[in-house]
Design a protein around this motif. Structure first.
Motif: not given
Length: 270
Positions: A63-66, A245-249, A256-264
């Motif tokens: 649900q957090y990825l595209t 969160r670990g991927i984003l960091c 690059n494939f984390v969606n808006a919900a994932g970025k939040a």
């Protein structure tokens, strides 16, 4: 007509490079990349498989990825048994160039006693260390270390053009004061595997610990209905958020494939 000056070219080249970057960003999803998940019950559908309401975090990360998720985790497996049963081979055969493969083991990889349980790895992190274990029928088998099984899988995936991500095991619900207890040896082993094979490492253990400590032990206890390892869907979602969160960091291109919900998702970089 007014002749355009030399300043036109840098601006044109900048616009062109932005356009190319945008196209390259779209190409992976057009090509149909998939995220494969390889792990144990903490990642698997239906958690420990007992029907008691547990679930693995792999069921919630999508649900957090595209990108689509192929959850190949299965309860009770270790790096060794996942190898011996041919499950790594199946993922290696199925994975295409550009697919992401998240590998997370450790909960079932520890020593089991005098009789082999089919999951334990040889003690230590050296690729050359082996151990001889006794089977239930009295026969013996030579086994290898956690790092041996993991590095073989990672290198085989890289040879296919896939993008392995080595993730540390999740913590058990065991506390020392107000903090999650220190990680077992398979967490630094996983980091070694990632370093030795030059792939991305996600310290899922510490990212989950950060999330749990922010929530508090009393609430976290409600995420573990049967033991200190297997989570409810609510807990599994917290664990999935911690992975994102670990991927984003990290420097992983999966970000690059984390969606808006994932970025939040909550918490910050460690």
């Amino acid at each position: 007509m007014k002749k355009q000056g030399r300043e036109w070219w840098p601006q044109k080249l900048k616009m062109l490079s932005l356009s190319v970057a945008a196209v390259l960003t779209l190409i992976p999803s057009i090509a149909g990349q998939t995220v494969y998940l390889c792990g144990d019950s903490t990642m698997a559908p239906n958690g420990d498989g007992s029907g008691t309401g547990t679930d693995g975090w792999g069921q919630y990360v999508g649900q957090y990825l595209t990108l689509p998720i192929s959850n190949q985790a299965i309860a009770g497996r270790s790096a060794r048994s996942y190898t011996d049963e041919g499950r790594f081979t199946t993922v290696i055969n199925d994975a295409k160039a550009g697919d992401f493969v998240v590998i997370e083991f450790g909960h079932n990889d520890g020593l089991s006693g005098t009789v082999d349980n089919g999951r334990e790895d040889a003690f230590g992190d050296s690729l050359t260390v082996t151990s001889t274990v006794v089977e239930t029928d009295g026969s013996t088998e030579v086994i290898h270390t956690f790092n041996f099984y993991m590095e073989n899988a990672v290198n085989s995936l890289k040879a296919k053009g896939a993008i392995p991500i080595v993730s540390a095991q999740t913590p058990d619900n065991i506390w020392t004061g107000n903090v999650i207890t220190a990680p077992p040896r398979f967490v630094p082993y996983a980091q070694e595997v990632a370093g030795n094979t030059s792939v991305i490492y996600i310290d899922h253990y510490d990212y989950v610990a950060q999330a749990y400590e922010a929530i508090g032990e009393t609430t976290v206890n409600t995420f573990y209905p049967i033991d200190h390892t297997h989570t409810t869907p609510t807990g599994a979602n917290i664990v999935a958020e911690a992975f994102v969160r670990g991927i984003l960091c990290s420097s992983s291109t999966l970000k690059n494939f984390v969606n808006a919900a994932g970025k939040a998702v909550p918490n910050g970089c460690l």
